[in-house]
Design a protein around this motif. Structure first.
Motif, short mmCIF file in Angstrom:
data_model
loop_
_atom_site.label_atom_id
_atom_site.label_comp_id
_atom_site.label_asym_id
_atom_site.label_seq_id
_atom_site.Cartn_x
_atom_site.Cartn_y
_atom_site.Cartn_z
N VAL A 20 0.84 -1.20 0.00
CA VAL A 20 0.00 0.00 0.00
C VAL A 20 0.88 1.25 0.00
CG1 VAL A 20 -1.77 1.32 1.20
CG2 VAL A 20 -1.87 -1.18 1.21
N PHE A 21 0.56 2.16 -0.90
CA PHE A 21 1.24 3.45 -0.99
C PHE A 21 0.26 4.54 -0.55
CE2 PHE A 21 3.18 0.50 -3.85
CZ PHE A 21 4.53 0.77 -3.79
N VAL A 22 0.80 5.60 0.03
CA VAL A 22 -0.03 6.71 0.48
C VAL A 22 0.44 7.98 -0.21
CG1 VAL A 22 -0.96 7.98 2.43
CG2 VAL A 22 -0.32 5.59 2.72
N VAL A 23 -0.51 8.71 -0.79
CA VAL A 23 -0.19 9.96 -1.47
C VAL A 23 -1.08 11.05 -0.88
CG1 VAL A 23 0.30 8.58 -3.52
CG2 VAL A 23 -1.84 9.84 -3.40
N GLY A 24 -0.59 12.30 -0.93
CA GLY A 24 -1.37 13.38 -0.34
C GLY A 24 -1.02 14.73 -0.90
N LEU A 25 -2.01 15.61 -0.88
CA LEU A 25 -1.87 17.00 -1.31
C LEU A 25 -2.02 17.91 -0.10
CD1 LEU A 25 -1.94 19.37 -3.42
CD2 LEU A 25 -4.43 19.01 -3.53
N SER A 26 -1.05 18.80 0.12
CA SER A 26 -1.13 19.82 1.17
C SER A 26 -1.28 19.17 2.55
CB SER A 26 -2.28 20.78 0.86
OG SER A 26 -2.20 21.93 1.64
N LEU A 29 2.28 11.48 5.94
CA LEU A 29 3.51 11.35 6.72
C LEU A 29 3.25 10.73 8.09
CD1 LEU A 29 5.10 14.76 5.73
CD2 LEU A 29 6.17 12.52 5.36
N ARG A 30 2.14 11.10 8.71
CA ARG A 30 1.86 10.50 10.02
C ARG A 30 1.51 9.02 9.88
NH1 ARG A 30 -1.80 10.40 15.04
NH2 ARG A 30 -0.14 10.62 16.57
N LEU A 31 0.78 8.66 8.82
CA LEU A 31 0.49 7.24 8.58
C LEU A 31 1.79 6.46 8.42
CD1 LEU A 31 -2.51 7.49 6.09
CD2 LEU A 31 -2.60 6.66 8.45
N ALA A 32 2.73 7.04 7.68
CA ALA A 32 4.02 6.37 7.47
C ALA A 32 4.79 6.23 8.78
CB ALA A 32 4.85 7.15 6.45
N SER A 84 3.93 -1.15 6.88
CA SER A 84 2.60 -1.28 6.27
C SER A 84 2.39 -0.24 5.17
CB SER A 84 1.51 -1.13 7.33
OG SER A 84 1.52 -2.22 8.22
N VAL A 85 3.22 0.80 5.16
CA VAL A 85 3.21 1.80 4.09
C VAL A 85 4.46 1.60 3.25
CG1 VAL A 85 3.30 4.28 3.55
CG2 VAL A 85 1.90 3.46 5.47
N ALA A 86 4.27 1.28 1.96
CA ALA A 86 5.39 0.93 1.09
C ALA A 86 6.13 2.15 0.56
CB ALA A 86 4.90 0.07 -0.06
N GLY A 87 5.43 3.28 0.45
CA GLY A 87 6.05 4.48 -0.09
C GLY A 87 5.10 5.66 -0.04
N LEU A 88 5.64 6.86 -0.22
CA LEU A 88 4.86 8.10 -0.12
C LEU A 88 5.08 8.97 -1.35
CD1 LEU A 88 5.82 9.17 3.52
CD2 LEU A 88 3.65 8.16 2.83
N VAL A 89 3.99 9.60 -1.81
CA VAL A 89 4.07 10.64 -2.84
C VAL A 89 3.38 11.86 -2.27
CG1 VAL A 89 3.55 11.33 -5.20
CG2 VAL A 89 4.04 8.92 -4.69
N LEU A 90 4.13 12.95 -2.10
CA LEU A 90 3.61 14.17 -1.48
C LEU A 90 3.62 15.30 -2.49
CD1 LEU A 90 5.75 13.97 1.80
CD2 LEU A 90 3.54 12.86 1.34
N VAL A 91 2.49 16.00 -2.61
CA VAL A 91 2.38 17.14 -3.51
C VAL A 91 2.14 18.40 -2.67
CG1 VAL A 91 1.11 18.18 -5.42
CG2 VAL A 91 1.46 15.69 -5.36
N PRO A 114 10.49 5.00 1.16
CA PRO A 114 10.80 5.74 -0.07
C PRO A 114 9.79 6.87 -0.27
CG PRO A 114 10.96 3.39 -0.45
CD PRO A 114 10.38 3.55 0.93
N LEU A 115 10.26 7.98 -0.79
CA LEU A 115 9.42 9.18 -0.83
C LEU A 115 9.70 10.00 -2.09
CD1 LEU A 115 9.02 11.53 2.26
CD2 LEU A 115 9.48 12.47 0.01
N VAL A 116 8.63 10.43 -2.75
CA VAL A 116 8.72 11.40 -3.83
C VAL A 116 7.96 12.64 -3.39
CG1 VAL A 116 8.13 11.96 -6.21
CG2 VAL A 116 8.92 9.67 -5.65
N LEU A 117 8.62 13.80 -3.45
CA LEU A 117 7.99 15.06 -3.08
C LEU A 117 7.98 15.96 -4.32
CD1 LEU A 117 8.49 17.08 0.19
CD2 LEU A 117 8.40 18.24 -2.02
N LEU A 118 6.78 16.35 -4.73
CA LEU A 118 6.61 17.24 -5.87
C LEU A 118 6.09 18.58 -5.35
CD1 LEU A 118 5.10 14.21 -6.72
CD2 LEU A 118 5.73 15.17 -8.92
N ARG A 119 6.77 19.66 -5.72
CA ARG A 119 6.34 20.96 -5.19
C ARG A 119 6.35 22.04 -6.26
NH1 ARG A 119 10.27 24.70 -4.16
NH2 ARG A 119 12.45 23.99 -4.18
N SER A 120 5.48 23.01 -6.06
CA SER A 120 5.34 24.14 -6.98
C SER A 120 6.09 25.35 -6.45
CB SER A 120 3.86 24.50 -7.15
OG SER A 120 3.09 23.38 -7.55
N PRO A 121 7.09 25.84 -7.16
CA PRO A 121 7.79 27.05 -6.71
C PRO A 121 6.86 28.26 -6.57
CG PRO A 121 9.06 25.94 -8.41
CD PRO A 121 7.72 25.26 -8.36
#
Length: 259
Positions: A87-93, A100-103, A109-116, A185-192
């Motif tokens: 299971v992967f967890v992704v989130g916006l804002s 992050l708290r779930l991780a 139990s959390v395989a990876g994170l994608v944060l926007v 493992p974590l991917v963080l995507l952000r808008s300048p």
């Protein structure tokens, strides 16, 4: 109260890889629905819940707090774990903070994170006045709809209940203290050019997590709600690539349910 059109939760029964999507503060599943659909179309099992008090009217949100919002995503994660091998967890804002708290709490139990554009702090001098101000003023101006793409619209509240803003501030402080427990493992995507969450929040998160498999991606064409903006497709593609790297063989047909 009826749910606002487009703000309904979304679920898709797919393969052995699952994804939990967490929407933002005063927002709704609508901001992540295209992303959820993209992943569902590629055979993943998808859960996009509606957080308590969201997606109806701000008065409903005013009687909720971070414990309610976190409990909802915690339940959804446990349900996905019963159904999926990874299971992967992704989130916006704020959804990024929930992820992050779930991780931090659920470990492997959390395989990876994608944060926007993940949020880490309530900014401004007004934040320090919240403990008192929330008893004097019910709401302040909303934060929804920060999108560069012309014609794009976010389904969210135009007012922020100050009780909820105070609760959010407490939640961010809690999550910040737990960031060293995040090892996935974590991917963080952000808008300048984010007008809601400053770059300092992403920098703080990246400096405090213990993850060693980390990638940061800039979304040059988008504002805060990048999942509905010019860079949306890139977010979807990068998340699918990330999941595929960590869970090879993803992608089986499934069934969709919404509302």
């Amino acid at each position: 109260m009826p749910v606002l059109p487009g703000a309904e939760p979304f679920r898709h029964e797919g393969g052995e890889a699952g994804v939990l999507l967490c929407h933002g503060f005063t927002g709704s599943p609508q901001s992540l629905r295209p992303w959820a659909g993209y992943l569902a179309d590629r055979g993943l099992t998808v859960s996009l819940p509606l957080l308590p008090g969201h997606g109806t009217r701000w008065q409903d949100m005013a009687v909720t707090g971070w414990q309610d919002w976190y409990a909802e995503v915690d339940r959804e994660l446990r349900a996905l774990r019963d159904r999926c091998a990874r299971v992967f967890v992704v989130g916006l804002s704020m959804g990024g903070a929930l992820a992050l708290r779930l991780a931090a709490k659920h470990g492997d139990s959390v395989a990876g994170l994608v944060l926007v554009n993940p949020a880490n702090k309530v900014h401004g001098l007004s934040a320090y006045a919240l403990p008192v101000a929330r008893h004097l003023v019910r709401t302040t101006k909303g934060v929804a709809g920060d999108i560069a793409l012309e014609g794009a619209r976010e389904v969210g509240y135009d007012r922020v209940p100050l009780h909820c803003a105070h609760s959010l501030r407490r939640f961010f402080r809690l999550v910040d203290a737990e960031l060293p427990q995040v090892t996935q493992p974590l991917v963080l995507l952000r808008s300048p050019r984010d007008h809601v969450v400053p770059p300092a929040d992403s920098a703080r998160i990246l400096s405090r997590v213990s993850s060693t498999d980390v990638e940061e991606i800039l979304l040059e064409q988008s504002y805060h709600v990048a999942t509905l903006d010019h860079d949306a497709e890139r977010i979807f593609e990068e998340s699918y690539r990330f999941i595929g790297r960590l869970a090879p063989g993803v992608g089986k047909k499934g069934s969709v349910s919404g509302g």
